[in-house]
Design an enzyme around this catalytic site. Structure first.
Site, PDB file in Angstrom:
ATOM      1  N   ASP A 123       0.877  -1.161   0.000  1.00 13.90           N
ATOM      2  CA  ASP A 123       0.000   0.000   0.000  1.00 13.90           C
ATOM      3  C   ASP A 123       0.936   1.237   0.000  1.00 13.90           C
ATOM      4  O   ASP A 123       2.136   1.095   0.258  1.00 13.90           O
ATOM      5  CB  ASP A 123      -0.848  -0.086   1.274  1.00 13.90           C
ATOM      6  CG  ASP A 123      -1.584   1.187   1.592  1.00 13.90           C
ATOM      7  OD1 ASP A 123      -2.300   1.672   0.723  1.00 13.90           O
ATOM      8  OD2 ASP A 123      -1.428   1.691   2.725  1.00 13.90           O
ATOM      9  N   ASP A 125       0.072   5.146   1.169  1.00 17.53           N
ATOM     10  CA  ASP A 125      -0.045   6.079   2.312  1.00 17.53           C
ATOM     11  C   ASP A 125      -0.095   5.323   3.636  1.00 17.53           C
ATOM     12  O   ASP A 125      -0.888   4.394   3.803  1.00 17.53           O
ATOM     13  CB  ASP A 125      -1.315   6.925   2.164  1.00 17.53           C
ATOM     14  CG  ASP A 125      -1.172   7.935   1.052  1.00 17.53           C
ATOM     15  OD1 ASP A 125      -0.550   8.975   1.268  1.00 17.53           O
ATOM     16  OD2 ASP A 125      -1.666   7.660  -0.067  1.00 17.53           O
ATOM     17  N   ASP A 326      -1.952  -0.493   5.715  1.00 20.10           N
ATOM     18  CA  ASP A 326      -2.353   0.069   7.018  1.00 20.10           C
ATOM     19  C   ASP A 326      -3.831   0.408   7.109  1.00 20.10           C
ATOM     20  O   ASP A 326      -4.322   0.760   8.171  1.00 20.10           O
ATOM     21  CB  ASP A 326      -1.574   1.364   7.283  1.00 20.10           C
ATOM     22  CG  ASP A 326      -2.065   2.498   6.401  1.00 20.10           C
ATOM     23  OD1 ASP A 326      -2.213   2.276   5.182  1.00 20.10           O
ATOM     24  OD2 ASP A 326      -2.337   3.599   6.929  1.00 20.10           O
TER      25      ASP A 326
HETATM   26  O1  LIG Z   1      -4.487   3.106  -0.335  1.00 19.21           O
HETATM   27  P1  LIG Z   1      -3.578   4.208   0.130  1.00 19.21           P
HETATM   28  O2  LIG Z   1      -2.358   4.372  -0.702  1.00 19.21           O
HETATM   29  O3  LIG Z   1      -3.249   4.068   1.592  1.00 19.21           O
HETATM   30  O4  LIG Z   1      -4.439   5.544  -0.043  1.00 19.21           O
HETATM   31  C1  LIG Z   1      -5.530   5.822   0.836  1.00 19.21           C
HETATM   32  C2  LIG Z   1      -5.735   7.314   0.908  1.00 19.21           C
HETATM   33  O5  LIG Z   1      -4.450   7.860   1.214  1.00 19.21           O
HETATM   34  C3  LIG Z   1      -4.305   9.263   1.204  1.00 19.21           C
HETATM   35  O6  LIG Z   1      -4.915   9.821   2.360  1.00 19.21           O
HETATM   36  C4  LIG Z   1      -4.299   9.438   3.577  1.00 19.21           C
HETATM   37  O7  LIG Z   1      -2.941   9.913   3.611  1.00 19.21           O
HETATM   38  C5  LIG Z   1      -2.812  11.371   3.592  1.00 19.21           C
HETATM   39  C6  LIG Z   1      -1.332  11.702   3.533  1.00 19.21           C
HETATM   40  O8  LIG Z   1      -0.628  11.163   4.608  1.00 19.21           O
HETATM   41  C7  LIG Z   1      -3.506  11.951   4.825  1.00 19.21           C
HETATM   42  O9  LIG Z   1      -3.406  13.378   4.806  1.00 19.21           O
HETATM   43  C8  LIG Z   1      -4.981  11.524   4.821  1.00 19.21           C
HETATM   44  O10 LIG Z   1      -5.612  11.965   5.998  1.00 19.21           O
HETATM   45  C9  LIG Z   1      -5.087   9.999   4.745  1.00 19.21           C
HETATM   46  O11 LIG Z   1      -6.439   9.584   4.614  1.00 19.21           O
HETATM   47  C10 LIG Z   1      -4.856   9.869  -0.055  1.00 19.21           C
HETATM   48  O12 LIG Z   1      -4.772  11.266   0.014  1.00 19.21           O
HETATM   49  C11 LIG Z   1      -6.274   9.394  -0.313  1.00 19.21           C
HETATM   50  O13 LIG Z   1      -6.741   9.909  -1.532  1.00 19.21           O
HETATM   51  C12 LIG Z   1      -6.233   7.875  -0.407  1.00 19.21           C
HETATM   52  O14 LIG Z   1      -7.526   7.391  -0.686  1.00 19.21           O
END
Ligand SMILES: O=P(O)(O)OC[C@H]1O[C@H](O[C@H]2O[C@H](CO)[C@@H](O)[C@H](O)[C@H]2O)[C@H](O)[C@@H](O)[C@@H]1O
Length: 383
Positions: A123, A125, A326
């Site tokens: 993954d 983020d 995560d």
């Molecule tokens: O599947 P992933 O790669 O984990 O993406 C899921 C979402 O991740 C991002 O948002 C998350 O991370 C951001 C940066 O650290 C944080 O600011 C936010 O609060 C988290 O939800 C991304 O911006 C989303 O579009 C994804 O869906």
């Protein structure tokens, strides 16, 4: 709900009904106790005749929003150090009995992996990059990039992210990987004729280096709808300080991490009001983010299965897929691996939570350590 069971079409023929099952919203409403003046002047409070904000005022909805990304807590790592273990430390250590650290269990993992081909799914983020307030600044460190590049030299490696394919590629910037954006709804994988032939949403294309690749976009027909909803969500949240709408191509993220907690219900209500008009879209909770996505039978778990097929690694006894993630959406992938008894899910979490993963890692720095250990192990076992 009538799913087209045919593997070639993940599109649901009968959109899920609005309400509890689709939005996870309970009908029991909490009284809206605030007055209009409690909100910033710019904010228009969506009020109902009865004085309630409907649906999203339910405790389960707000609880889900609150618990979606617990604050990072420092864990007393060394059991023998002088500082007294907090209640939290004890809870975490107890939890780790069920989800042991993939680092301390490394030998167990590699013993099982002996003679097998590992396929790695990551993954982005919260796994490769730490969670930060501004989603546009979730950069991965150079050290992590090196670790991912090295591991990808030894094992087929794919990134499966909720971000758009282009965005996650921009962050990672490595050509030696496979990428699946939009929670697996936008896959760029290796060319394997049988896989393209089997899937009506797949087609051949070329990547940034001009190499032949297979593209798989099971939600392609939703693009115009997603574009429309994106616009409405931007418009409806523009007066909510801190709210941010992110275009993830086949999905839309509505971030509330930087919104004052008092207004989270307002964010949820506005999103809910827009989605009422789109029964073919659904909402899921991520880490301080509401994720709008098409109602199709496709998720990160399906993406793992698809990529294994594309890599010619499915139905092989000697393949060990490992998925590190995560987020709640990663649970679909953990589940596929656990249920098929196929491989290991590793949950990245600094707080105890129920999971379909087998192992855990605390944060991206431990993920990096794990990736490095895999490379060292592979090199030494090849001697
Ligand atoms: O599947 P992933 O790669 O984990 O993406 C899921 C979402 O991740 C991002 O948002 C998350 O991370 C951001 C940066 O650290 C944080 O600011 C936010 O609060 C988290 O939800 C991304 O911006 C989303 O579009 C994804 O869906």
């Amino acid at each position: 709900m009538d799913l087209k069971s045919n593997h070639t079409s993940p599109v649901l023929t009968d959109p899920a009904p609005l309400g509890k099952s689709r939005l996870g919203v309970h009908s029991s409403l909490l009284t809206y106790s605030g007055s209009g003046t409690a909100f910033p002047a710019l904010l228009t409070i969506p009020r109902r005749k009865n004085g309630f904000l409907d649906d999203v005022r339910s405790s389960s909805w707000l609880d889900a929003m609150k618990s979606s990304s617990p604050p990072h807590r420092k864990i007393t790592k060394d059991v023998n150090n002088d500082s007294p273990a907090t209640e939290y430390d004890i809870a975490y250590r107890t939890w780790m009995v069920k989800y042991p650290s993939a680092l301390t269990s490394f030998e167990q993992i590699t013993n099982y992996a002996k003679g097998k081909r590992i396929a790695l799914f990551l993954d982005y983020d919260g796994t490769l990059s730490p969670i930060v307030d501004n989603p546009d600044c979730a950069f991965m460190s150079d050290a992590m990039r090196r670790a991912v590049r090295r591991v990808a030299k030894h094992f087929p490696t794919a990134i499966i992210s909720g971000r758009s394919h282009d965005k996650v590629y921009e962050f990672v910037g490595l050509n030696e990987l496979y990428y699946a954006g939009s929670h697996g709804m936008d896959i760029m994988g290796p060319v394997r004729q049988s896989v393209v032939g089997d899937h009506r949403h797949g087609f051949q294309s070329t990547d940034r280096q001009g190499k032949d690749v297979n593209l798989f976009q099971p939600a392609a027909e939703f693009l115009p709808m997603i574009g429309e909803v994106l616009k409405s969500l931007v418009e409806t949240t523009k007066d909510i300080e801190g709210a941010k709408v992110e275009n993830n191509k086949f999905c839309v993220s509505v971030h509330y991490r930087n919104v004052d907690e008092k207004y989270w219900a307002v964010v949820a209500q506005r999103v809910h009001d827009i989605l009422k008009n789109y029964p073919r879209l659904r909402l899921t909770h991520g880490r301080k983010v509401l994720e709008v996505r098409p109602v199709i039978n496709w998720d990160k778990g399906k993406a793992v299965t698809f990529l294994l097929e594309s890599l010619g690694l499915s139905d092989c006894e000697d393949v060990l897929p490992i998925y590190i993630g995560d987020d709640r959406t990663d649970e679909d992938a953990f589940k596929v691996l656990r249920e098929g008894n196929r491989g290991y899910g590793i949950l990245v979490s600094a707080v105890p939570k129920e999971s379909n993963a087998f192992y855990s890692l605390r944060d991206p720095s431990e993920v990096m350590e794990f990736l490095k250990s895999l490379v060292i192990w592979r090199k030494s076992s090849a001697l």
